[in-house]
Design an enzyme around this catalytic site. Structure first.
Site, PDB file in Angstrom:
ATOM      1  N   LYS A  25      30.712  -7.998  54.706  1.00 36.20           N
ATOM      2  CA  LYS A  25      31.526  -8.612  53.654  1.00 36.20           C
ATOM      3  C   LYS A  25      30.630  -9.413  52.711  1.00 36.20           C
ATOM      4  CE  LYS A  25      32.545 -12.693  56.478  1.00 36.20           C
ATOM      5  NZ  LYS A  25      33.601 -13.511  57.125  1.00 36.20           N
ATOM      6  N   TYR A  53      19.788 -31.685  31.260  1.00 35.73           N
ATOM      7  CA  TYR A  53      21.073 -32.250  30.864  1.00 35.73           C
ATOM      8  C   TYR A  53      21.287 -33.640  31.453  1.00 35.73           C
ATOM      9  CZ  TYR A  53      22.614 -27.685  29.094  1.00 35.73           C
ATOM     10  OH  TYR A  53      22.743 -26.521  28.390  1.00 35.73           O
ATOM     11  N   ARG A  63      42.774 -20.116  61.900  1.00 35.29           N
ATOM     12  CA  ARG A  63      42.759 -19.603  60.530  1.00 35.29           C
ATOM     13  C   ARG A  63      43.802 -18.490  60.405  1.00 35.29           C
ATOM     14  NH1 ARG A  63      36.530 -18.321  59.029  1.00 35.29           N
ATOM     15  NH2 ARG A  63      37.102 -16.508  60.295  1.00 35.29           N
ATOM     16  N   MET A 105      22.770 -23.606  34.007  1.00 38.43           N
ATOM     17  CA  MET A 105      23.417 -22.335  34.303  1.00 38.43           C
ATOM     18  C   MET A 105      22.404 -21.223  34.547  1.00 38.43           C
ATOM     19  SD  MET A 105      26.241 -20.173  32.126  1.00 38.43           S
ATOM     20  CE  MET A 105      27.450 -21.487  32.230  1.00 38.43           C
TER      21      MET A 105
END
Length: 369
Positions: free
Chosen positions: A38, A264, A136, A313
């Site tokens: 997965k 930033y 779960r 990013m």
């Protein structure tokens, strides 16, 4: 291996073979092996991994969602695929693509039977999930009679396996709880099988279960993170080989003066003259902002360079003061020596999170060694 000249994730199929053989050596000869592929095979390349595992005669594959199984089928993967968390909207697709659903609740059982009957299926393989403490997904122990009654009302499905999931198999402080889960599951399976006229496979153990609880191996085991090189303990990590190496390159080097800031929000302020390197990888690639402000690091020419300021990013900046390097030099984010688990721990997370977060825009190079 050639030096990286761009951001790339190298995937070593030889390491995958090593990990598979090591984990397989823990099992009895007749115990089947399910590989969990997965999340793009834990952030690597699910198609390449599944196809290589097929050459190793893997018994089963598992994905989380139907679309992950469809991707493998479209690539020509023919091994049985268990869908661990299917949704009713995908049941027709699951049947059309010969995927096998985990049935974990009364709603899912009823709706899959309905679709299977509509599709004129007979003995379609399903896998019944029981909750033994992870809380779960899964039926409760007292749901056995209900499940059996539903099975006896239809010929559209047949139970291929019963399974559960250990909650803390890597934690030696939870040994008593894990053993209780194993015994609870065995008890559920015994009652279940006494009420039907065939014997579904039983599986419970994940990677740490394979290593720590041989009494829980049963008919099949499931391994995810272990196949990718992580054993959830220092001792087992030494026996396994991380299959993925995340590399990049220095785009530009700056020298900044005391008091100047980087990135930033001007989070990083130079305390003296500093040399910084900018690297083309950022939070859009999976190196999230938690690795900024000196928590995370990379390796350049064998030296550790801390990530400074906020992760952007598309890039990070690192402090290379005192490191002999130049623009174009290779950067190691993690590999077999500088492990992803260590980088993750430096920022308070786990290997699973960093390796599965690697964006699909990062180029994958498949390597056979």
């Amino acid at each position: 291996m050639p030096k990286a000249n761009e951001t790339v994730l190298e995937i070593d199929l030889g390491a995958l073979t090593h990990n598979f053989n090591y984990l397989k050596s823990k099992l009895q000869p007749n115990t089947k092996f399910l590989a969990v592929v997965k999340a793009f095979a834990y952030g690597s390349d699910s198609v390449a991994i599944a196809k290589h595992l097929e050459t190793l005669n893997i018994d089963y594959l598992a994905v989380a969602y139907a679309k992950e199984g469809v991707l493998l089928r479209d690539a020509g993967v023919t091994t049985p695929i268990l869908v661990l968390h299917p949704q009713p909207v995908n049941f027709k697709t699951i049947i059309e693509r010969c995927l096998e659903p985990s049935i974990y609740s009364a709603r899912i059982l009823s709706e899959f039977i309905s679709v299977a009957e509509e599709q004129s299926q007979k003995d379609y393989p399903v896998h019944i999930k029981f909750n033994t403490g992870l809380n779960r997904l899964g039926f409760w122990e007292n749901d056995v009679d209900y499940i059996v009654s539903k099975l006896k009302e239809t010929t559209s499905i047949k139970v291929k396996s019963l399974f559960s999931h250990l909650a803390a198999s890597e934690d030696k402080n939870e040994t008593e709880f894990s053993k209780h889960q194993i015994e609870t599951f065995k008890s559920i399976a015994k009652v279940f099988k006494s009420k039907i006229n065939y014997n579904p496979w039983l599986h419970l153990c994940n990677t740490s279960g394979i290593i720590n609880y041989p009494e829980g191996h049963l008919d099949m085991v499931r391994s995810g993170v272990g196949l990718y090189g992580f054993g959830n303990s220092v001792a087992e990590d030494k026996q396994l080989k991380p299959i993925a190496s995340l590399k990049s390159v220095i785009s530009q080097i700056h020298t900044i003066e005391k008091g100047e800031t980087v990135g930033y929000n001007r989070v990083h302020k130079a305390k003296d003259y500093e040399t910084t390197a900018t690297i083309p990888i950022g939070h859009a690639d999976g190196i999230t902002r938690i690795y900024g402000k000196g928590k995370g690091y990379v390796f350049i020419n064998g030296k550790k360079a801390p990530i400074i300021g906020n992760v952007c990013m598309d890039m990070i900046m690192v402090n290379v003061t005192g490191i002999d390097c130049k623009e174009g030099d290779e950067v190691i984010i993690f590999d077999g020596l500088h492990k992803a688990s260590n980088l993750a721990e430096s920022s308070g997370t786990i290997s699973y999170e960093i390796i599965t977060a690697i964006s699909q825009r990062v180029k994958r190079n498949i390597i056979s060694t």
